[in-house]
Motif scaffolding. Structure first.
Motif, PDB file in Angstrom:
ATOM      1  N   ALA A 390       0.842  -1.198   0.000  1.00 42.80           N
ATOM      2  CA  ALA A 390       0.000   0.000   0.000  1.00 42.80           C
ATOM      3  C   ALA A 390       0.872   1.240   0.000  1.00 42.80           C
ATOM      4  N   LYS A 391       0.309   2.313  -0.503  1.00 40.74           N
ATOM      5  CA  LYS A 391       0.918   3.635  -0.394  1.00 40.74           C
ATOM      6  C   LYS A 391       0.022   4.447   0.538  1.00 40.74           C
ATOM      7  N   VAL A 392       0.607   4.866   1.648  1.00 37.73           N
ATOM      8  CA  VAL A 392      -0.127   5.662   2.624  1.00 37.73           C
ATOM      9  C   VAL A 392       0.194   7.119   2.340  1.00 37.73           C
ATOM     10  N   ILE A 393      -0.815   7.892   1.989  1.00 33.34           N
ATOM     11  CA  ILE A 393      -0.625   9.280   1.554  1.00 33.34           C
ATOM     12  C   ILE A 393      -1.429  10.202   2.454  1.00 33.34           C
ATOM     13  N   VAL A 394      -0.789  11.286   2.887  1.00 38.31           N
ATOM     14  CA  VAL A 394      -1.516  12.297   3.655  1.00 38.31           C
ATOM     15  C   VAL A 394      -1.264  13.671   3.042  1.00 38.31           C
ATOM     16  N   HIS A 395      -2.204  14.571   3.243  1.00 38.13           N
ATOM     17  CA  HIS A 395      -2.113  15.942   2.730  1.00 38.13           C
ATOM     18  C   HIS A 395      -2.609  16.882   3.810  1.00 38.13           C
ATOM     19  N   ALA A 396      -1.785  17.850   4.172  1.00 43.65           N
ATOM     20  CA  ALA A 396      -2.147  18.798   5.226  1.00 43.65           C
ATOM     21  C   ALA A 396      -1.660  20.192   4.851  1.00 43.65           C
ATOM     22  N   SER A 397      -1.879  21.143   5.728  1.00 43.52           N
ATOM     23  CA  SER A 397      -1.604  22.549   5.415  1.00 43.52           C
ATOM     24  C   SER A 397      -0.123  22.846   5.278  1.00 43.52           C
ATOM     25  N   ASP A 398       0.729  22.158   6.045  1.00 48.55           N
ATOM     26  CA  ASP A 398       2.174  22.379   5.960  1.00 48.55           C
ATOM     27  C   ASP A 398       2.890  21.087   6.353  1.00 48.55           C
ATOM     28  N   ARG A 399       4.230  21.109   6.327  1.00 47.47           N
ATOM     29  CA  ARG A 399       4.988  19.876   6.558  1.00 47.47           C
ATOM     30  C   ARG A 399       4.775  19.340   7.970  1.00 47.47           C
ATOM     31  N   ASP A 400       4.823  20.195   8.974  1.00 50.13           N
ATOM     32  CA  ASP A 400       4.633  19.734  10.348  1.00 50.13           C
ATOM     33  C   ASP A 400       3.287  19.046  10.515  1.00 50.13           C
ATOM     34  N   ALA A 401       2.251  19.644   9.946  1.00 48.91           N
ATOM     35  CA  ALA A 401       0.911  19.066  10.056  1.00 48.91           C
ATOM     36  C   ALA A 401       0.826  17.746   9.302  1.00 48.91           C
ATOM     37  N   ALA A 402       1.520  17.663   8.150  1.00 49.28           N
ATOM     38  CA  ALA A 402       1.508  16.421   7.373  1.00 49.28           C
ATOM     39  C   ALA A 402       2.239  15.303   8.108  1.00 49.28           C
ATOM     40  N   VAL A 403       3.367  15.619   8.747  1.00 49.20           N
ATOM     41  CA  VAL A 403       4.100  14.615   9.521  1.00 49.20           C
ATOM     42  C   VAL A 403       3.234  14.107  10.666  1.00 49.20           C
ATOM     43  N   ALA A 404       2.578  15.017  11.362  1.00 47.27           N
ATOM     44  CA  ALA A 404       1.711  14.627  12.480  1.00 47.27           C
ATOM     45  C   ALA A 404       0.561  13.748  11.993  1.00 47.27           C
ATOM     46  N   LEU A 405      -0.035  14.112  10.866  1.00 51.15           N
ATOM     47  CA  LEU A 405      -1.140  13.330  10.324  1.00 51.15           C
ATOM     48  C   LEU A 405      -0.671  11.944   9.880  1.00 51.15           C
ATOM     49  N   MET A 406       0.513  11.871   9.277  1.00 48.40           N
ATOM     50  CA  MET A 406       1.031  10.572   8.853  1.00 48.40           C
ATOM     51  C   MET A 406       1.319   9.683  10.062  1.00 48.40           C
ATOM     52  N   ARG A 407       1.898  10.251  11.108  1.00 52.02           N
ATOM     53  CA  ARG A 407       2.179   9.451  12.307  1.00 52.02           C
ATOM     54  C   ARG A 407       0.879   8.905  12.905  1.00 52.02           C
ATOM     55  N   ARG A 408      -0.144   9.734  12.929  1.00 55.16           N
ATOM     56  CA  ARG A 408      -1.428   9.288  13.475  1.00 55.16           C
ATOM     57  C   ARG A 408      -2.046   8.206  12.583  1.00 55.16           C
ATOM     58  N   THR A 409      -1.909   8.390  11.275  1.00 57.47           N
ATOM     59  CA  THR A 409      -2.459   7.413  10.324  1.00 57.47           C
ATOM     60  C   THR A 409      -1.768   6.066  10.458  1.00 57.47           C
ATOM     61  N   LEU A 410      -0.439   6.066  10.511  1.00 57.83           N
ATOM     62  CA  LEU A 410       0.311   4.816  10.628  1.00 57.83           C
ATOM     63  C   LEU A 410      -0.039   4.080  11.919  1.00 57.83           C
ATOM     64  N   SER A 411      -0.293   4.835  12.979  1.00 61.93           N
ATOM     65  CA  SER A 411      -0.591   4.204  14.265  1.00 61.93           C
ATOM     66  C   SER A 411      -1.942   3.499  14.262  1.00 61.93           C
ATOM     67  N   ARG A 412      -2.805   3.857  13.319  1.00 59.84           N
ATOM     68  CA  ARG A 412      -4.153   3.273  13.261  1.00 59.84           C
ATOM     69  C   ARG A 412      -4.263   2.140  12.238  1.00 59.84           C
ATOM     70  N   ILE A 413      -3.194   1.841  11.511  1.00 64.67           N
ATOM     71  CA  ILE A 413      -3.245   0.754  10.537  1.00 64.67           C
ATOM     72  C   ILE A 413      -3.132  -0.586  11.260  1.00 64.67           C
ATOM     73  N   GLU A 414      -4.044  -1.484  10.957  1.00 58.82           N
ATOM     74  CA  GLU A 414      -4.032  -2.815  11.572  1.00 58.82           C
ATOM     75  C   GLU A 414      -3.853  -3.869  10.473  1.00 58.82           C
ATOM     76  N   VAL A 415      -2.793  -4.668  10.591  1.00 53.06           N
ATOM     77  CA  VAL A 415      -2.504  -5.716   9.618  1.00 53.06           C
ATOM     78  C   VAL A 415      -2.100  -6.980  10.354  1.00 53.06           C
ATOM     79  N   ASP A 416      -2.764  -8.080  10.044  1.00 52.13           N
ATOM     80  CA  ASP A 416      -2.382  -9.385  10.580  1.00 52.13           C
ATOM     81  C   ASP A 416      -2.114 -10.339   9.427  1.00 52.13           C
ATOM     82  N   GLY A 417      -1.162 -11.231   9.644  1.00 53.97           N
ATOM     83  CA  GLY A 417      -0.840 -12.237   8.641  1.00 53.97           C
ATOM     84  C   GLY A 417       0.481 -11.991   7.949  1.00 53.97           C
ATOM     85  N   ILE A 418       0.881 -10.735   7.870  1.00 54.54           N
ATOM     86  CA  ILE A 418       2.167 -10.360   7.295  1.00 54.54           C
ATOM     87  C   ILE A 418       2.782  -9.255   8.148  1.00 54.54           C
TER      88      ILE A 418
END
Length: 457
Positions: A390-418
């Motif tokens: 997968a490609k996880v993509i985020v878009h926010a108002s500036d770089r700091d906000a995008a980094v924060a949004l990506m960190r939050r997004t990655l923390s919510r991804i749930e994958v089992d089996g691999i």
């Protein structure tokens, strides 16, 4: 003007799903050419029709020009989209499509040959006045490589394969004593990977930023750039995290790089979607041309997010003979976007691939979050192909906000089996070096990984 009613997609995974989505938007019937291993994939489920072109082995399916074109003819397709990877930069496929009167979604074969050869593209860049650094022509023997290195006398140098990319055939050479052995390694790897052992020297920049410019060019002479991407977060010359636009560089330099990309596209008489790549010395802010990728890039979504331009739909417009749907003056970059390549790999075990069946897959949804994937509960990550899930993509108002949004997004991804690389992405994004500004191309290997503690993630 070429009519496209039915399109063959000669690819798999998330890019096949992405092209199917564009076909739906354009009212085009999608036909997926897939291997026997991918008949129950998400792309196969979404496509209007599926044609099996061979067994799981890529050489007998996705890498066979004959089988791909035969599938297009069998399904009575008007056009063919190669995606990225596999046959996407093979002019032989373009020639075969032309002979069979199938519209190829990409550059014509002659342009692809000029752009696809790193040496050929560099020659065009030099003629256009674009900085290329002090390099060499193609080298055909270890002795010739040694003589060339003696003449350059400017270590460190980088040996690169003329015919390919992805880090294959690339070797850093720091002294004259290393040249002959390095030539042997690089040339052998290039021959195995691309069928062409030609390599050449270019300057090696110790602290470099990898900056690339997205271009689109139609058949009516319109050439536009869609801004630039920073792809400096790499491991073994493979991109891990990409950002758009590039930050922390002088605006005058960015304008020079964008202009150079458009100038090179015009010099090549380019048609289609393409990427012009540059290396920027982080200390001096001097830049040199690297190469042209004559296809859609893996990281194209972050450019779409900051421009609002659907690059794959523009590819279809260009293939039809239509003009671009925008002008350069229409392009306004908005906010900051980041993409993390989520691979089926175990970073704790040396990034070993982890093929298998995805038992559970849940990804977050929210404003500014986009997941391009083929994954779902029960999806199979096959061992025969690239490990990108997968490609996880985020878009926010500036770089700091995008980094924060990506960190939050990655923390919510749930994958089992691999296993996936979500943990190392999260660690990189949390590192203070990355938080300050985009890192240089060797940062992951030389500074981050030696001190990374996987257990702490």
């Amino acid at each position: 003007m070429a009519e496209i009613r039915r399109l063959l997609i000669s690819n798999r995974g998330e890019i096949a799903v992405r092209i199917i989505r564009a076909c739906f938007d354009e009212g085009i019937e999608s036909v997926l050419a897939c291997s026997a291993a991918d008949t129950d994939s998400l792309a196969a489920r979404l496509a209007d029709r599926v044609v099996v072109i061979g067994p799981a082995a890529a050489g007998e399916s996705y890498l066979s020009v004959e089988r791909v074109v035969a599938a297009a003819l069998y399904a009575e397709c008007d056009a063919l989209h190669p995606g990225y990877g596999f046959l996407s930069e093979r002019p032989e496929l373009v020639d075969a499509c032309q002979e069979s009167k199938i519209t190829y979604v990409g550059p014509p074969a002659d342009i692809m040959r000029r752009a696809g050869s790193k040496l050929g593209a560099r020659e065009v860049a030099e003629q256009a006045g674009i900085p290329t650094g002090k390099g060499t022509p193609g080298l055909s023997s270890a002795a010739e490589a040694r003589r060339a290195a003696e003449e350059l006398d400017s270590f460190p140098l980088l040996l690169k394969a003329s015919a390919g990319g992805g880090g294959r055939g690339m070797t850093i050479v720091r002294s004259l004593d290393e040249v002959e052995a390095a030539y042997g390694r690089s040339s052998t790897e290039a021959e195995r990977a691309f069928g062409d052992g030609t390599v050449y020297f270019e300057p090696y920049v110790e602290k470099a930023r990898h900056v690339e410019v997205q271009i689109l060019a139609d058949t009516q002479g319109n050439v536009c750039h869609l801004g630039e991407r920073d792809c400096s977060t790499q491991r073994r010359y493979q991109k891990i995290i990409e950002e758009a636009p590039a930050v922390g560089l002088p605006s005058s330099l960015i304008e020079q790089i964008r202009t150079a990309a458009v100038d090179l596209a015009r010099a090549l008489e380019y048609v289609g979607a393409g990427t012009v790549e540059f290396l920027v010395d982080a200390s001096t802010h001097r830049f040199i041309f690297l190469e042209v990728n004559a296809r859609v890039q893996v990281e194209h979504p972050i450019t779409e997010e900051i421009t609002g331009v659907d690059i794959v739909r523009e590819q279809l417009r260009i293939a039809r003979g239509q003009a671009l749907s925008f002008t350069q003056e229409d392009i306004r970059l908005s906010g900051h976007a980041i993409e993390c390549r989520l691979n089926a790999e175990n970073a704790r075990a040396g990034f070993l691939p982890t093929p298998g069946t995805i038992l559970h897959w849940t990804v977050p949804q929210g404003t500014g979050v986009r997941i391009d994937t083929y994954a779902h509960d029960g999806a199979v990550v096959a061992p025969w192909y690239d490990s990108l899930v997968a490609k996880v993509i985020v878009h926010a108002s500036d770089r700091d906000a995008a980094v924060a949004l990506m960190r939050r997004t990655l923390s919510r991804i749930e994958v089992d089996g691999i296993s996936t690389t979500a943990d190392i992405h999260a660690a990189i994004l949390a590192h203070p070096d990355f938080a300050r500004e985009p890192v240089t191309t060797r940062w992951v290997e030389e500074e981050f990984l030696p001190t990374w503690s996987p257990a702490a993630v």
